[in-house]
Write a protein that holds these residues in place. Structure first.
Motif, mmCIF file in Angstrom:
data_model
loop_
_atom_site.group_PDB
_atom_site.id
_atom_site.type_symbol
_atom_site.label_atom_id
_atom_site.label_comp_id
_atom_site.label_asym_id
_atom_site.label_seq_id
_atom_site.Cartn_x
_atom_site.Cartn_y
_atom_site.Cartn_z
ATOM 1 N N ASP A 151 15.962 -98.490 56.458
ATOM 2 C CA ASP A 151 14.594 -98.699 55.989
ATOM 3 C C ASP A 151 14.030 -97.354 55.571
ATOM 4 N N LYS A 182 20.830 -101.891 52.310
ATOM 5 C CA LYS A 182 22.128 -101.836 52.994
ATOM 6 C C LYS A 182 22.801 -100.548 52.529
ATOM 7 N N TYR A 219 17.697 -95.862 60.349
ATOM 8 C CA TYR A 219 18.945 -96.607 60.140
ATOM 9 C C TYR A 219 19.392 -97.311 61.416
ATOM 10 N N GLY A 263 13.820 -101.867 52.432
ATOM 11 C CA GLY A 263 14.993 -102.141 53.248
ATOM 12 C C GLY A 263 16.239 -102.236 52.389
ATOM 13 N N ASP A 269 21.980 -100.932 58.072
ATOM 14 C CA ASP A 269 20.646 -101.254 57.558
ATOM 15 C C ASP A 269 19.887 -99.942 57.513
#
Length: 123
Positions: free
Chosen positions: A88, A100, A68, A98, A86
Protein backbone atom coordinates in the motif's frame (compact mmCIF):
# COMPACT_ATOMS: atom_id res chain seq x y z
CA UNK A 1 15.24 -21.73 11.01
CA UNK A 2 12.90 -23.09 8.36
CA UNK A 3 13.33 -22.25 4.70
CA UNK A 4 10.15 -20.12 4.67
CA UNK A 5 11.21 -18.24 7.81
CA UNK A 6 14.72 -17.75 6.42
CA UNK A 7 13.33 -16.49 3.09
CA UNK A 8 10.99 -14.06 4.85
CA UNK A 9 13.84 -12.74 6.98
CA UNK A 10 15.94 -12.15 3.86
CA UNK A 11 13.06 -10.33 2.14
CA UNK A 12 12.32 -8.22 5.22
CA UNK A 13 15.96 -7.18 5.48
CA UNK A 14 15.96 -5.84 1.93
CA UNK A 15 12.40 -4.49 1.91
CA UNK A 16 12.75 -2.69 5.24
CA UNK A 17 15.71 -0.74 3.79
CA UNK A 18 13.69 -0.09 0.59
CA UNK A 19 10.69 1.10 2.64
CA UNK A 20 12.79 3.43 4.80
CA UNK A 21 14.26 5.06 1.68
CA UNK A 22 10.84 5.32 -0.02
CA UNK A 23 9.26 6.83 3.09
CA UNK A 24 12.14 9.29 3.42
CA UNK A 25 11.94 10.30 -0.28
CA UNK A 26 15.57 9.30 -0.82
CA UNK A 27 15.66 8.09 -4.45
CA UNK A 28 19.37 7.30 -4.48
CA UNK A 29 18.98 5.20 -1.33
CA UNK A 30 16.01 3.38 -2.87
CA UNK A 31 18.10 2.61 -5.95
CA UNK A 32 20.97 1.41 -3.73
CA UNK A 33 18.73 -1.50 -2.60
CA UNK A 34 18.80 -2.90 -6.16
CA UNK A 35 21.52 -4.68 -8.12
CA UNK A 36 23.35 -2.61 -10.72
CA UNK A 37 21.48 -4.42 -13.53
CA UNK A 38 18.06 -4.76 -11.86
CA UNK A 39 14.95 -4.92 -14.02
CA UNK A 40 12.43 -2.46 -12.58
CA UNK A 41 8.75 -2.20 -13.51
CA UNK A 42 6.81 0.40 -11.55
CA UNK A 43 3.60 1.94 -12.88
CA UNK A 44 5.56 3.64 -15.69
CA UNK A 45 7.67 2.11 -18.48
CA UNK A 46 10.32 -0.28 -17.20
CA UNK A 47 13.98 0.51 -16.72
CA UNK A 48 17.17 -1.44 -16.14
CA UNK A 49 19.71 -0.35 -13.56
CA UNK A 50 19.93 2.03 -10.65
CA UNK A 51 19.73 5.35 -12.56
CA UNK A 52 16.23 4.54 -13.88
CA UNK A 53 15.09 3.38 -10.44
CA UNK A 54 16.36 6.57 -8.80
CA UNK A 55 14.61 8.68 -11.45
CA UNK A 56 11.34 6.80 -10.91
CA UNK A 57 11.37 7.34 -7.15
CA UNK A 58 12.54 10.95 -7.52
CA UNK A 59 9.34 11.56 -9.52
CA UNK A 60 7.16 10.29 -6.65
CA UNK A 61 5.49 12.86 -4.42
CA UNK A 62 7.04 13.85 -1.12
CA UNK A 63 5.08 12.23 1.68
CA UNK A 64 4.48 8.96 -0.17
CA UNK A 65 4.98 6.00 2.16
CA UNK A 66 5.00 2.24 1.59
CA UNK A 67 3.53 -0.50 3.78
CA UNK A 68 4.08 -4.09 2.68
CA UNK A 69 2.92 -7.54 3.67
CA UNK A 70 4.65 -10.68 2.44
CA UNK A 71 2.15 -13.14 0.96
CA UNK A 72 4.42 -15.85 -0.45
CA UNK A 73 8.11 -16.68 -0.64
CA UNK A 74 10.13 -19.24 -2.58
CA UNK A 75 13.82 -20.00 -2.23
CA UNK A 76 14.80 -20.56 -5.86
CA UNK A 77 18.50 -21.13 -5.15
CA UNK A 78 20.95 -20.47 -2.32
CA UNK A 79 21.39 -16.91 -3.61
CA UNK A 80 17.83 -16.16 -4.89
CA UNK A 81 14.58 -15.51 -3.03
CA UNK A 82 11.27 -14.78 -4.73
CA UNK A 83 8.66 -12.73 -2.90
CA UNK A 84 5.03 -11.88 -3.66
CA UNK A 85 3.57 -9.04 -1.60
CA UNK A 86 0.73 -6.64 -0.98
CA UNK A 87 2.01 -3.06 -0.95
CA UNK A 88 0.00 0.00 0.00
CA UNK A 89 1.43 3.33 -1.09
CA UNK A 90 -0.11 6.15 0.93
CA UNK A 91 -0.05 9.83 0.00
CA UNK A 92 -0.76 13.10 1.74
CA UNK A 93 -3.20 14.34 -0.89
CA UNK A 94 -4.96 11.29 -2.38
CA UNK A 95 -6.23 7.83 -1.49
CA UNK A 96 -3.89 4.95 -0.75
CA UNK A 97 -2.91 2.88 -3.77
CA UNK A 98 -2.93 -0.89 -3.18
CA UNK A 99 -0.67 -2.93 -5.47
CA UNK A 100 0.76 -6.42 -5.81
CA UNK A 101 4.52 -6.63 -5.92
CA UNK A 102 6.77 -9.41 -7.14
CA UNK A 103 10.45 -9.18 -6.24
CA UNK A 104 13.43 -11.37 -6.81
CA UNK A 105 16.26 -10.70 -4.37
CA UNK A 106 19.77 -11.89 -5.02
CA UNK A 107 22.74 -12.34 -2.74
CA UNK A 108 25.87 -10.69 -4.05
CA UNK A 109 29.16 -10.25 -2.21
CA UNK A 110 27.95 -7.21 -0.24
CA UNK A 111 24.58 -8.70 0.79
CA UNK A 112 21.04 -9.11 -0.54
CA UNK A 113 19.60 -6.78 -3.22
CA UNK A 114 16.51 -6.60 -5.42
CA UNK A 115 17.33 -7.80 -8.94
CA UNK A 116 13.76 -7.81 -10.33
CA UNK A 117 10.79 -5.67 -9.23
CA UNK A 118 7.36 -5.64 -10.79
CA UNK A 119 4.16 -4.06 -9.49
CA UNK A 120 0.66 -4.83 -10.70
CA UNK A 121 -2.59 -3.03 -10.14
CA UNK A 122 -5.44 -5.52 -9.79
CA UNK A 123 -8.54 -3.33 -10.00
Amino acid sequence: MSSTTDSEAILRGVLDRWKAAVDGHEPQQVAAQFTEDAIFQGLHPYSVGRPGIAAYYDSQPIGMAAAYRILETRRLADDLVLGYLDVDFSFTDRPTLGLKLGVLVKRVEEGWYITHYQVSRLD
